[in-house]
Design a protein around this motif. Structure first.
Motif, PDB file in Angstrom:
ATOM      1  N   SER A   1     -79.879  99.956  11.615  1.00 11.62           N
ATOM      2  CA  SER A   1     -81.086 100.695  11.957  1.00 11.62           C
ATOM      3  C   SER A   1     -81.483 101.644  10.824  1.00 11.62           C
ATOM      4  CB  SER A   1     -80.892 101.464  13.264  1.00 11.62           C
ATOM      5  OG  SER A   1     -79.771 102.316  13.166  1.00 11.62           O
TER       6      SER A   1
ATOM      7  N   HIS B   1     -83.388  95.709  13.779  1.00 12.30           N
ATOM      8  CA  HIS B   1     -83.217  95.739  15.231  1.00 12.30           C
ATOM      9  C   HIS B   1     -82.484  94.481  15.681  1.00 12.30           C
ATOM     10  CE1 HIS B   1     -86.034  99.079  15.441  1.00 12.30           C
ATOM     11  NE2 HIS B   1     -86.820  98.391  14.640  1.00 12.30           N
TER      12      HIS B   1
ATOM     13  N   ARG C   1     -82.871  92.871  18.365  1.00  9.72           N
ATOM     14  CA  ARG C   1     -83.801  91.892  18.964  1.00  9.72           C
ATOM     15  C   ARG C   1     -84.393  90.973  17.894  1.00  9.72           C
ATOM     16  NH1 ARG C   1     -86.706  96.647  19.026  1.00  9.72           N
ATOM     17  NH2 ARG C   1     -88.594  96.542  17.776  1.00  9.72           N
TER      18      ARG C   1
ATOM     19  N   ASP D   1     -73.116 101.454  14.792  1.00  8.13           N
ATOM     20  CA  ASP D   1     -74.064 102.171  15.644  1.00  8.13           C
ATOM     21  C   ASP D   1     -75.476 101.708  15.313  1.00  8.13           C
ATOM     22  OD1 ASP D   1     -75.357 103.914  17.313  1.00  8.13           O
ATOM     23  OD2 ASP D   1     -74.958 105.703  16.111  1.00  8.13           O
TER      24      ASP D   1
ATOM     25  N   GLY E   1     -78.192 102.403  17.370  1.00  7.05           N
ATOM     26  CA  GLY E   1     -79.136 103.129  18.217  1.00  7.05           C
ATOM     27  C   GLY E   1     -78.871 102.823  19.675  1.00  7.05           C
ATOM     28  N   ASP E   2     -79.651 101.905  20.245  1.00 10.16           N
ATOM     29  CA  ASP E   2     -79.489 101.533  21.654  1.00 10.16           C
ATOM     30  C   ASP E   2     -78.302 100.614  21.888  1.00 10.16           C
ATOM     31  OD1 ASP E   2     -81.743 102.987  22.107  1.00 10.16           O
ATOM     32  OD2 ASP E   2     -83.089 101.262  22.254  1.00 10.16           O
ATOM     33  N   GLU E   3     -77.838  99.962  20.856  1.00 11.19           N
ATOM     34  CA  GLU E   3     -76.740  99.010  20.969  1.00 11.19           C
ATOM     35  C   GLU E   3     -75.688  99.314  19.920  1.00 11.19           C
ATOM     36  OE1 GLU E   3     -77.949  94.740  22.216  1.00 11.19           O
ATOM     37  OE2 GLU E   3     -79.402  95.392  20.715  1.00 11.19           O
ATOM     38  N   THR E   4     -74.592  98.586  20.019  1.00 11.99           N
ATOM     39  CA  THR E   4     -73.555  98.662  18.989  1.00 11.99           C
ATOM     40  C   THR E   4     -73.319  97.258  18.441  1.00 11.99           C
ATOM     41  OG1 THR E   4     -71.724  98.250  20.510  1.00 11.99           O
ATOM     42  CG2 THR E   4     -72.396 100.571  20.207  1.00 11.99           C
TER      43      THR E   4
ATOM     44  N   ASP F   1     -71.845  95.072  21.036  1.00  3.98           N
ATOM     45  CA  ASP F   1     -72.791  94.441  21.964  1.00  3.98           C
ATOM     46  C   ASP F   1     -73.360  93.155  21.366  1.00  3.98           C
ATOM     47  OD1 ASP F   1     -72.514  96.576  23.783  1.00  3.98           O
ATOM     48  OD2 ASP F   1     -74.112  97.714  22.786  1.00  3.98           O
TER      49      ASP F   1
END
Length: 175
Positions: free
Chosen positions: A12, A37, A39, A58, A60-63, A66
């Motif tokens: 990110s 990202h 996605r 890291d 942000g919303d995920e690792t 994930d």
């Protein structure tokens, strides 16, 4: 003739993505793709194979764990399930290590590291072929079901190796 391996860089942080991408592009035999990202990486993987994923832990919303779990559990093709995954992290504690092993991350490199060092690690991962987790495809469910990897690493690390910033996964019995 060997296909040209694709190296995906996921972070990110745009500066880190650019530095890693530029460094890895020095190798003429690699195709390097940069993503900011997860996605965008997922969309790309629907149309193209990947040999190695280099991901900041890291996101942000995920690792990275994930993303690795998504690749290993069948959300991708068998080729993607066997892709090598390298995560970059500032620190690694026992809980994070356990999560990375369960997700199917092949190794963690502790930051800061030289981009050239990362290039060396990617080269070694490509030379190895598929991930150590490839035997688990297509139904990767974590090491506790396969009885292949102990979650607690009980290896004795010689004093001269304790400063090594590569943490390879999975741990083979007897190592």
């Amino acid at each position: 003739m060997q296909p040209i391996p694709t190296i995906a860089v996921l972070s990110s942080n745009p500066a880190l993505t650019a530095v890693l991408g530029a460094t890895l592009r020095r190798e003429r035999g690699w195709r390097v793709r940069e993503f900011r990202h997860a996605r965008d990486l997922r969309a790309y993987l629907r149309i193209a194979p990947m040999a190695v994923l280099v991901s900041d832990y890291d996101l942000g919303d995920e690792t990275a764990a994930d993303v690795a779990a998504m690749l290993r559990t069948g959300a991708g093709t068998p080729e993607l399930q066997g892709a090598q995954i390298i995560a970059l992290a500032r620190r690694v504690d026992p809980h994070m290590r356990r999560i990375c092993i369960q997700a199917g991350i092949d190794e963690i490199i502790v930051k800061p590291m030289s981009p050239l060092y990362l290039e060396e690690r990617v080269r070694e991962r490509i030379a190895r072929g598929g991930s150590d987790y490839i035997d688990a495809a297509p139904a990767y469910v974590g090491p506790e079901r396969r009885k292949r990897i102990e979650l607690e690493d009980r290896r004795l690390v010689p004093i001269e190796r304790r400063r090594d910033n590569v943490i390879p996964f999975p741990v083979k019995p007897g190592e």
